[in-house]
Structure formats: structure tokens, C-alpha cells
Design a protein around this motif. Sequence first.
Motif, short mmCIF file in Angstrom:
data_model
loop_
_atom_site.label_atom_id
_atom_site.label_comp_id
_atom_site.label_asym_id
_atom_site.label_seq_id
_atom_site.Cartn_x
_atom_site.Cartn_y
_atom_site.Cartn_z
N LYS A 1 0.83 -1.21 0.00
CA LYS A 1 0.00 0.00 0.00
C LYS A 1 0.87 1.26 0.00
O LYS A 1 0.46 2.30 -0.53
N LYS B 1 -3.17 9.20 6.54
CA LYS B 1 -4.52 8.62 6.42
C LYS B 1 -4.47 7.10 6.58
O LYS B 1 -5.39 6.50 7.16
N LEU B 2 -3.40 6.49 6.09
CA LEU B 2 -3.25 5.04 6.28
C LEU B 2 -3.01 4.72 7.74
O LEU B 2 -3.65 3.83 8.32
N ASP C 1 -6.17 6.41 10.02
CA ASP C 1 -7.54 6.01 9.69
C ASP C 1 -7.63 4.67 8.99
O ASP C 1 -8.72 4.25 8.59
N ASN C 2 -6.47 4.02 8.80
CA ASN C 2 -6.42 2.76 8.05
C ASN C 2 -7.07 2.91 6.68
O ASN C 2 -7.78 2.01 6.21
N SER C 3 -6.84 4.05 6.04
CA SER C 3 -7.48 4.34 4.76
C SER C 3 -6.45 4.67 3.68
O SER C 3 -5.56 5.50 3.89
N THR C 4 -6.60 4.00 2.55
CA THR C 4 -5.82 4.35 1.35
C THR C 4 -6.77 4.79 0.23
O THR C 4 -6.41 4.78 -0.94
N GLU C 5 -7.98 5.18 0.63
CA GLU C 5 -9.02 5.49 -0.36
C GLU C 5 -8.57 6.56 -1.35
O GLU C 5 -8.72 6.41 -2.57
N GLU C 6 -8.01 7.67 -0.84
CA GLU C 6 -7.61 8.75 -1.74
C GLU C 6 -6.47 8.32 -2.65
O GLU C 6 -6.48 8.59 -3.86
N LYS D 1 -7.72 5.89 -5.27
CA LYS D 1 -8.55 6.62 -6.23
C LYS D 1 -7.68 7.34 -7.26
O LYS D 1 -7.95 7.30 -8.47
N GLU E 1 -8.55 -2.22 -3.14
CA GLU E 1 -8.23 -1.37 -1.99
C GLU E 1 -6.90 -1.72 -1.35
O GLU E 1 -6.35 -0.91 -0.58
#
Length: 328
Positions: A150, A255-256, A259-264, A267, A298
Motif C-alpha cells: 500500500k 490517512k493510512l 484512519d487505516n485508509s488508502t481510499e484517496e 482513487k 483497496e
Amino acid sequence: MKEKILKLLKDNKNEFVSGQEISEQLNVSRTAIWKYINGLKEEGYEIESVSRKGHMLLSTPDILNYEEISEYLSTQHIGREIFYYDSIDSTNIKAKELVYNNEGHGTVVIAEEQTHGRGRLGRDWSSPNRKGIWMSIILKPQIEPQDAAKITQIAAAAVWKAINQIGVITQIKWPNDIVLNGKKVCGILTEMSGELNRLNYLVVGIGINANIDNDEFPKKILNMATSLKNETGKEINRRELVALILNNFEALYNKLINDNSTEEAIKICKENSALIGKNVRLIIKGEEKEAKAIDINEDGELIVKDKEGNISKVISGEVSVRGLYGYI
């Protein structure tokens, strides 16, 4: 101290700053000031020194040390410690050495030239002096080893955003290349040290062909590599671009981690993909397989469909992807 003197001269650019003023503000001797001023001149800073007037900064060199990058930098951690070299074998190699010397998270290694630069799968990477951006970021994230891929997608998205911010539209060739007009301008090499369930550190190497002229590329890669300057006709401000990459990287990386997020990041990689919708060749351990790239999931894995209609995930560390009729 040299950095403080340089900042004082920059704050008063095109004006003389007396040795007495520097001495009083920084609590340093006049003899030491001369030593630091001469050191700056050796690094390429043009400084006029006149008796009874002092020192005046006339121009700064195109170099990528912290003093030149920091004015563009908005990060909290990434790039706040920079190890700068004029020439080095590989920034990734040096970064891994620094990890074992207890250098911390966010430390960046930058070189004006690499003599043994490397890309993915052990490929050579041409890194001429002061013509590109050759840097590595040390990371110590609390993530599972299987999530390391990621980080490569985050780096690709950060580079894409930074180049876009200076007015150049590029594409991302999964998993780790930035391409412009069908040719590679940037490669990303992520290396890790870890155990089965524990990640010790990551080193993210980023190489960007910024201001390389065509005749400076090895002939064997001319058909697949180019530079930002070649394609735009404009000299790239390397200092600004480095800072923009680090700024974007830290925001996406946080953010990773938080928030454990790689959404942006995903995208960006999907919307600007050079592969999705195209038929490609997958080269796995010397064997080739044709498939159509249909998505990036994801977790940053490439989703492909083969001729029989079978859908599978492609893991970046195991495969090389090529277009059927060229680089992409």
C-alpha cells in the motif's frame, strides 16, 4: 550554524549583512563566520563579501539540501531530517544503513547523483548529477508486512499529485512508475525489513527524471524513458517538486496510519492509471501471460482478466507488466 547564517543572508537577500550583526545575532566569532561563509561559497552559493560592509547573498545553487527545500515544506515529520549527498551509490542503500544507525521515521536521503541506482527487480537506474530527483524516505509504520504494498501506491499517488501541482499531467503505470506521453519519468522502489507478523522498517526510493536531456539518457532506454523537461520544454524547479512530493506523501501516509485508509491514494492511482482497460503482458519468473487490466483493489493489487475470463489479483513484488506493443 552554517544553516542559521544562510537563513540570515536569505532573509536579507541583495542586502549586505555585516559580520558584526551576524556575530551578535548568532553569538559566533567573526573568524567562524568567515569559515561558514567560505563553506557556503564552496557549495555554490554566490555571496559577495566586502570589507566594512559584510556579506550579501546574490544567488543560490540548484541543489537539494534541507536549506533549499525547507521553504516549500509543510510536513511535520517527513523530510524534517535530510541527509544530503553530492554523489552516492544508492539512496536506498544509504537509507538502510542509516536505519541501523537509529535514524528515525521520516528521515530522507537525497543525492544529486547515484552511481549505482536501482529500480524494481534489480534493474539499473540512470541518475545523472543535478538532473533529477533521487531520494529515499525511511518509514517505521505500525502495519502488517502484507500491507507494505500500500505504501508504494501512496508514493505513486503523492508523486502524481506533486507533478500535477506544477502543471504537468501524467499517468501511473501500476505498481510503481509515473509515465508521460507513454514514457517513464519516475520509478518507485519500496524495500522492507520485517518478520512474519512484524514490519521493522520501509525504505521508499523515488527517482524522477526532471531535467535530463535526451542525449543524456543511455541509448538502450531512449524508447521507454523521458524527462519532465523533455516533454514540457521547461526547466523543472527540483526543490519545489521534492517538497510537494514529501507534503503529499505525509498527508496520504497519515490517512493510512491514523484512519487505516488508502481510499484517496487508490482513487488517484485508478483514475490516472495507464493500464486499466488495456491488454498487458504479465511477466512472472520469465514466463509471459496476456491479460486485461480491469481494476486496482483497496489493497493496491492489480485485478486482471485472462483470455478465458478468469479474474485474478496480481501482487506487485512478483510481476513485471508491459504493454502489448510498447512500454504501456
